[in-house]
Scaffold this motif. Structure first.
Motif, PDB file in Angstrom:
ATOM      1  N   SER A  32       0.738  -0.692  -0.065  1.00 28.58           N
ATOM      2  CA  SER A  32       0.152  -0.228   0.192  1.00 28.58           C
ATOM      3  C   SER A  32       1.207   0.980  -0.156  1.00 28.58           C
ATOM      4  O   SER A  32       2.379   1.187  -0.082  1.00 28.58           O
ATOM      5  N   GLY A  33       0.211   2.589   0.573  1.00 25.22           N
ATOM      6  CA  GLY A  33       1.451   3.376   0.053  1.00 25.22           C
ATOM      7  C   GLY A  33       1.099   4.262  -1.058  1.00 25.22           C
ATOM      8  O   GLY A  33      -0.103   4.080  -1.754  1.00 25.22           O
ATOM      9  N   THR A  34       1.094   5.720  -1.165  1.00 28.29           N
ATOM     10  CA  THR A  34       0.948   6.790  -1.850  1.00 28.29           C
ATOM     11  C   THR A  34       1.859   6.276  -3.555  1.00 28.29           C
ATOM     12  O   THR A  34       3.025   5.312  -3.167  1.00 28.29           O
ATOM     13  N   SER A  35       1.698   5.972  -4.548  1.00 28.14           N
ATOM     14  CA  SER A  35       2.259   5.605  -5.730  1.00 28.14           C
ATOM     15  C   SER A  35       3.451   5.886  -5.833  1.00 28.14           C
ATOM     16  O   SER A  35       4.190   4.764  -5.935  1.00 28.14           O
ATOM     17  N   GLY A  36       4.524   7.018  -4.662  1.00 30.91           N
ATOM     18  CA  GLY A  36       5.596   6.941  -5.512  1.00 30.91           C
ATOM     19  C   GLY A  36       6.144   5.889  -3.782  1.00 30.91           C
ATOM     20  O   GLY A  36       7.396   5.708  -4.056  1.00 30.91           O
ATOM     21  N   GLU A  37       6.020   5.545  -3.589  1.00 33.78           N
ATOM     22  CA  GLU A  37       6.410   4.284  -1.961  1.00 33.78           C
ATOM     23  C   GLU A  37       6.392   3.504  -2.534  1.00 33.78           C
ATOM     24  O   GLU A  37       6.185   2.603  -1.613  1.00 33.78           O
ATOM     25  N   ARG A  38       5.333   3.024  -3.147  1.00 33.99           N
ATOM     26  CA  ARG A  38       4.330   1.611  -3.306  1.00 33.99           C
ATOM     27  C   ARG A  38       5.734   0.783  -3.909  1.00 33.99           C
ATOM     28  O   ARG A  38       6.654   0.959  -4.462  1.00 33.99           O
ATOM     29  N   LEU A  39       5.767  -0.322  -3.781  1.00 36.86           N
ATOM     30  CA  LEU A  39       6.735  -1.260  -4.016  1.00 36.86           C
ATOM     31  C   LEU A  39       5.897  -2.610  -4.096  1.00 36.86           C
ATOM     32  O   LEU A  39       4.686  -3.369  -3.965  1.00 36.86           O
ATOM     33  N   VAL A  40       6.832  -2.768  -5.568  1.00 33.02           N
ATOM     34  CA  VAL A  40       6.312  -4.560  -6.202  1.00 33.02           C
ATOM     35  C   VAL A  40       7.306  -5.965  -5.403  1.00 33.02           C
ATOM     36  O   VAL A  40       8.097  -5.415  -5.745  1.00 33.02           O
ATOM     37  N   PHE A  90     -13.429  11.318  10.781  1.00 38.29           N
ATOM     38  CA  PHE A  90     -11.820  11.071  11.693  1.00 38.29           C
ATOM     39  C   PHE A  90     -12.091  11.605  10.056  1.00 38.29           C
ATOM     40  O   PHE A  90     -12.046  10.443   9.009  1.00 38.29           O
ATOM     41  N   PRO A  91     -10.791  12.038   9.900  1.00 39.72           N
ATOM     42  CA  PRO A  91     -10.259  11.980   8.025  1.00 39.72           C
ATOM     43  C   PRO A  91      -9.334  10.843   8.198  1.00 39.72           C
ATOM     44  O   PRO A  91      -8.599  10.425   9.342  1.00 39.72           O
ATOM     45  N   PHE A  92      -9.458   9.491   6.611  1.00 36.93           N
ATOM     46  CA  PHE A  92      -8.489   8.915   6.335  1.00 36.93           C
ATOM     47  C   PHE A  92      -7.782   9.716   5.786  1.00 36.93           C
ATOM     48  O   PHE A  92      -7.418  10.455   4.805  1.00 36.93           O
ATOM     49  N   GLU A  93      -6.505   8.771   5.294  1.00 39.73           N
ATOM     50  CA  GLU A  93      -5.335   9.737   4.657  1.00 39.73           C
ATOM     51  C   GLU A  93      -5.195   9.376   3.330  1.00 39.73           C
ATOM     52  O   GLU A  93      -6.519   8.254   3.534  1.00 39.73           O
ATOM     53  N   ARG A  94      -4.457   9.783   2.446  1.00 43.61           N
ATOM     54  CA  ARG A  94      -5.008   9.657   1.078  1.00 43.61           C
ATOM     55  C   ARG A  94      -4.690   7.863   1.031  1.00 43.61           C
ATOM     56  O   ARG A  94      -3.677   7.297   1.275  1.00 43.61           O
ATOM     57  N   GLY A  95      -5.413   6.707  -0.157  1.00 42.89           N
ATOM     58  CA  GLY A  95      -4.949   5.801  -0.008  1.00 42.89           C
ATOM     59  C   GLY A  95      -5.949   4.831   1.241  1.00 42.89           C
ATOM     60  O   GLY A  95      -6.029   4.072   1.523  1.00 42.89           O
ATOM     61  N   GLY A  96      -6.377   5.429   2.051  1.00 37.19           N
ATOM     62  CA  GLY A  96      -7.848   5.210   2.656  1.00 37.19           C
ATOM     63  C   GLY A  96      -7.167   4.222   3.992  1.00 37.19           C
ATOM     64  O   GLY A  96      -7.925   3.855   4.523  1.00 37.19           O
ATOM     65  N   LYS A  97      -5.872   4.859   4.528  1.00 34.42           N
ATOM     66  CA  LYS A  97      -5.235   4.787   5.313  1.00 34.42           C
ATOM     67  C   LYS A  97      -5.398   4.905   6.906  1.00 34.42           C
ATOM     68  O   LYS A  97      -5.607   6.384   6.901  1.00 34.42           O
ATOM     69  N   PHE A  98      -6.141   4.770   7.810  1.00 33.96           N
ATOM     70  CA  PHE A  98      -6.094   5.329   9.148  1.00 33.96           C
ATOM     71  C   PHE A  98      -5.102   5.719  10.636  1.00 33.96           C
ATOM     72  O   PHE A  98      -4.354   4.228  10.216  1.00 33.96           O
ATOM     73  N   GLN A  99      -4.814   6.610  10.983  1.00 34.87           N
ATOM     74  CA  GLN A  99      -3.336   6.494  11.916  1.00 34.87           C
ATOM     75  C   GLN A  99      -4.628   6.538  13.236  1.00 34.87           C
ATOM     76  O   GLN A  99      -5.123   7.959  13.629  1.00 34.87           O
ATOM     77  N   LEU A 100      -3.751   5.585  14.187  1.00 31.10           N
ATOM     78  CA  LEU A 100      -4.246   6.145  14.921  1.00 31.10           C
ATOM     79  C   LEU A 100      -4.054   7.672  16.091  1.00 31.10           C
ATOM     80  O   LEU A 100      -4.374   7.931  16.702  1.00 31.10           O
ATOM     81  N   ILE A 101      -2.152   7.652  16.010  1.00 27.03           N
ATOM     82  CA  ILE A 101      -1.149   8.500  16.580  1.00 27.03           C
ATOM     83  C   ILE A 101      -1.207   9.383  15.217  1.00 27.03           C
ATOM     84  O   ILE A 101      -0.591   9.611  14.342  1.00 27.03           O
ATOM     85  N   ARG A 102      -1.935  11.263  15.221  1.00 30.03           N
ATOM     86  CA  ARG A 102      -1.142  11.873  14.131  1.00 30.03           C
ATOM     87  C   ARG A 102      -0.365  13.394  14.648  1.00 30.03           C
ATOM     88  O   ARG A 102      -1.322  13.590  15.549  1.00 30.03           O
ATOM     89  N   LYS A 103      -0.445  13.870  13.525  1.00 25.57           N
ATOM     90  CA  LYS A 103       0.485  15.119  13.798  1.00 25.57           C
ATOM     91  C   LYS A 103       0.043  15.861  13.534  1.00 25.57           C
ATOM     92  O   LYS A 103      -0.301  15.933  12.372  1.00 25.57           O
TER      93      LYS A 103
END
Ligand SMILES: [Zn+2]
Length: 430
Positions: A91-99, A416-429
């Motif tokens: 998962s992750g945004t396209s630049g960080e995606r790993l196959v 609650f706002p979700f990160e792009r890509g639909g992930k949820f952060q339990l702790i955010r800044k």
């Protein structure tokens, strides 16, 4: 249980290791001989042949495997076109995606060894073709799971996994998509629900409020993954599944497949047969803090060996478990990027936060936001009928103690706002 306890020589950080060190060193030698990246970058000097030795090999990370994909990290003579090569996408945004590529037999072996941790799941190893429904944030360009008009056929992967329809912003998922997910979870007749606990909890809540009844008479199992399974989420899932379907958390990574599983006592064990596990004390912590970063070396991977691969996952290590399984017992605390550091130097992990929050009936989902250093807001959604003012003020006191400040607000919210890509952060800044 502990096979090796070494001093990490480069920077005096303690290490604790589990698994077969000789096999891990053979993996390094194989990579050095057969994999271009390691051939070019590794220098297996005298230090490597020492009894510990493995820690003279540099730690690798995602960027190594992304930049050198595929020719630089596949072993000589193997190819992406080989039959039985599975491709897994992170998962992750396209630049960080790993196959990542894994031989499908290897994937099955790792899964079977992990399933052996929990007797309630062992029958799955004997199911010839496990029918899985996946319900989690879309990490996919490969399937159309976030398109409300997609059909079930559009979302069946090559391995037979049905990806249930999901919306990028979970808490505003249209009712029609929740109903579709609910219906398909039944009509596809899966052996396994492979789900994000937060997604499942939203579906359970919706079903309850609409009077949709889950068919719990069919035999199926529930594996929780993708996001941190808080005690509040586990409470909601257990209310539905207890006495009907086994539920466990699985530690899985797109780089490896299954890495560990929760046992019958609810404790996570990591697989030290298919991996050599190195836990390195987190920088700036005391051994008593029990905060360890996991580094994994694959064992016997002849397609794409991973050598001292940094997972960025943080764990507590525990002693032997009452279940009797000899694989190391750990607690997953979160990813290193999800940690907060207080002015005193103390780390706050999703795991340490969750321990304080617990599972009161009035909390379904929560999130802690650091507004600035020393100022926090704890937001929660939940069942207002069960709400208790006294419990809320107790929780606030516990959070103040954890966060070492008076400045903690506790707010009841609806969203609650979700990160792009639909992930949820339990702790955010913020
Ligand atoms: Zn156990």
């Amino acid at each position: 249980m502990e096979l090796h306890s070494l001093k990490y020589e480069q920077d005096e950080r303690l290490m604790r290791c589990f698994g077969n060190l000789d096999k891990a060193k053979s993996e390094v030698e194989f990579a050095h001989k057969k994999v271009r990246y390691f051939k070019d970058s590794l220098n297996l000097n005298n230090e490597f042949s020492n009894s510990a030795g493995l820690n003279s090999v540099p730690i690798s990370d995602k960027s190594v495997y992304r930049k050198n994909f595929p020719a630089g990290i596949l072993s000589e003579g193997s190819s992406l076109k080989d039959p039985y090569v599975s491709r897994l996408q992170s998962s992750g945004t396209s630049g960080e995606r790993l196959v990542s590529v894994i031989h499908s037999f290897k994937l099955a072996e790792r899964m079977a060894n992990c399933l052996s941790i929990n007797p309630a799941f062992q029958y799955l190893s004997k199911v010839p073709r496990i029918k899985t429904c996946r319900y989690a944030a879309p990490n996919c360009s490969d399937v159309e799971c976030a398109n409300p008009r997609s059909t079930m056929q559009d979302r069946i992967l090559a391995d037979g996994t049905l990806v249930l329809p999901v919306y990028h912003d979970l808490l505003t998922t249209p009712d029609s998509m929740l109903r579709m997910a609910f219906d398909e979870l039944h009509s596809y007749e899966p052996d396994l629900w492979y789900v994000d606990p937060m997604h499942l909890s939203i579906l359970i809540k919706k079903a309850k409020s609409e009077g949709w009844a889950f068919d719990l008479d069919r035999k199926f199992s529930v594996l929780l993954t993708y996001t941190f399974a808080t005690r509040a989420l586990l409470r909601q899932i257990s209310e539905l599944c207890a006495g009907h379907a086994p539920v466990a958390s699985v530690m899985a990574m797109s780089e490896f497949g299954f890495v560990g599983l929760g046992c019958e006592h609810g404790n996570l064990h990591l697989n030290d047969k298919d991996y050599f596990l190195e836990f390195i004390q987190m920088e700036g912590t005391h051994p008593d803090d029990n905060l360890w970063e996991l580094v994994i070396t694959s064992i016997g991977d002849r397609l794409c060996p991973h050598i001292r691969y940094q997972t960025n996952d943080i764990y507590h290590l525990h002693g032997a478990c009452d279940c009797g399984n000899s694989m190391p017992r750990v607690s997953f605390l979160g990813r290193s990027k999800d940690l907060l550091r207080l002015p005193s130097g103390k780390y706050i992990t999703p795991g340490s936060l969750d321990e304080v929050v617990g599972a009161p009936k009035w909390i379904d989902i929560y999130q802690l936001t650091e507004q600035e250093v020393g100022a926090y807001i704890f937001r929660f959604t939940g069942n207002k009928d069960c709400f208790s003012d006294a419990e809320k003020s107790q929780l606030r006191q516990k959070l103040q103690a954890l966060l070492e400040t008076e400045n903690v607000r506790v707010d009841d919210v609806n969203y609650f706002p979700f990160e792009r890509g639909g992930k949820f952060q339990l702790i955010r800044k913020s």
